[in-house]
Design a protein around this motif. Sequence first.
Motif, PDB file in Angstrom:
ATOM      1  N   ASP A   6       0.831  -1.314  -0.228  1.00 28.88           N
ATOM      2  CA  ASP A   6       0.074   0.026   0.047  1.00 28.88           C
ATOM      3  C   ASP A   6       0.799   1.219   0.184  1.00 28.88           C
ATOM      4  N   MET A   7       0.356   2.318  -0.662  1.00 30.69           N
ATOM      5  CA  MET A   7       1.048   3.637  -0.463  1.00 30.69           C
ATOM      6  C   MET A   7       1.495   4.094   0.978  1.00 30.69           C
ATOM      7  N   GLY A   8       2.675   4.606   1.308  1.00 33.00           N
ATOM      8  CA  GLY A   8       3.021   4.684   2.566  1.00 33.00           C
ATOM      9  C   GLY A   8       3.576   3.756   3.420  1.00 33.00           C
ATOM     10  N   THR A   9       3.575   2.614   2.865  1.00 35.28           N
ATOM     11  CA  THR A   9       4.037   1.691   3.905  1.00 35.28           C
ATOM     12  C   THR A   9       5.473   1.608   4.071  1.00 35.28           C
ATOM     13  N   GLY A  10       6.274   2.221   3.205  1.00 40.36           N
ATOM     14  CA  GLY A  10       7.584   2.318   3.440  1.00 40.36           C
ATOM     15  C   GLY A  10       8.552   1.543   2.409  1.00 40.36           C
ATOM     16  N   LYS A  11       7.999   1.116   1.317  1.00 36.28           N
ATOM     17  CA  LYS A  11       8.741   0.519   0.355  1.00 36.28           C
ATOM     18  C   LYS A  11       9.922   1.155  -0.019  1.00 36.28           C
ATOM     19  N   THR A  12       9.722   2.543  -0.591  1.00 35.69           N
ATOM     20  CA  THR A  12      11.064   3.136  -0.977  1.00 35.69           C
ATOM     21  C   THR A  12      12.186   3.442   0.250  1.00 35.69           C
ATOM     22  N   SER A  13      11.429   3.590   1.427  1.00 31.89           N
ATOM     23  CA  SER A  13      12.375   3.909   2.567  1.00 31.89           C
ATOM     24  C   SER A  13      13.171   2.579   2.752  1.00 31.89           C
ATOM     25  N   LEU A  14      12.539   1.425   2.581  1.00 33.05           N
ATOM     26  CA  LEU A  14      13.083   0.045   3.043  1.00 33.05           C
ATOM     27  C   LEU A  14      14.459   0.038   1.872  1.00 33.05           C
ATOM     28  N   VAL A  15      14.151   0.379   0.714  1.00 32.03           N
ATOM     29  CA  VAL A  15      15.128   0.096  -0.197  1.00 32.03           C
ATOM     30  C   VAL A  15      16.516   1.278  -0.096  1.00 32.03           C
ATOM     31  N   LEU A  16      15.963   2.434   0.117  1.00 36.90           N
ATOM     32  CA  LEU A  16      16.892   3.385   0.361  1.00 36.90           C
ATOM     33  C   LEU A  16      17.617   3.176   1.572  1.00 36.90           C
ATOM     34  N   ARG A  17      17.378   2.598   2.645  1.00 31.12           N
ATOM     35  CA  ARG A  17      18.110   2.233   3.564  1.00 31.12           C
ATOM     36  C   ARG A  17      19.067   1.038   3.503  1.00 31.12           C
TER      37      ARG A  17
END
Length: 157
Positions: A6-17
Motif C-alpha cells: 500500500d502507499m506509504g507503507t515504506g517500500k522506498t524507505s526500505l530500499v533506500l535504507r
Amino acid sequence: MVLLGDMGTGKTSLVLRFVKGQFYDFQESTIGAAFFSQVLSINEATVKFDIWDTAGQERILSFEPKNGFKNSRDKEKKIVNSIHPTNCGSYVIRGNPNLVMVLVANKIDLEIKREVDVEEGARYAQDNGMFFIETSAKTAHNVNELFYEIGDFIEEV
Ligand code: GTP
C-alpha cells in the motif's frame, strides 16, 4: 525483486535504507516505479539485487474497484492472492513455483500504532508460503537481515 504494498507503507524507505543507508522522514511518494541495484556477498557467492520499487498498489492493481479494500491488511491479502504461485489467474505475476515471497511488516518502531500482532503476521505468512520479517526503515532494524535472508535463500537454490 519487486516491492509491492500500500502507499506509504515504506517500500522506498526500505530500499533506500538498504542501498544507501539513508532515511527521510518526508519521503516523496513514488510515481510509477523506481529501480535500484545492490550487490551482496553471501557466503562464497555474489548476489545482485535488481529491485523494482513500485508506487502504492492501487495504481498497480488498478483493475480493482476503489472500495475493494478496507485497510492495509486487506490490501496485502489481495496482493498475496494475486501473486500467489497457485493462483494461475494472477494479474500481476503469473504463477511461478520459484517465486520467493516475503511478507514485510515495516514501521515496527511505531509499536504503539500496531494493528497486527506478530503471531497473526507470522501465521498468515506461513499459511501463504512466505517468509515473515518485521522491519523499521527508520531505525534500520532488520533491513539488512531482510535482504540477506532472501540472498541466502536464492544462493542455496
Ligand atoms: P509510495 O511510494 O506512495 O507507494 O510509498 P512507500 O510505500 O514507498 O512509502 P515511503 O517509503 O515513501 O514512506 C512513507 C512514509 O513513511 C514516509 O514519511 C517515511 O518517512 C515513513 N516511513 C517509512 N518507513 C518507516 C519506518 O520504518 N518507520 C517510520 N516511523 N516511518 C517510516
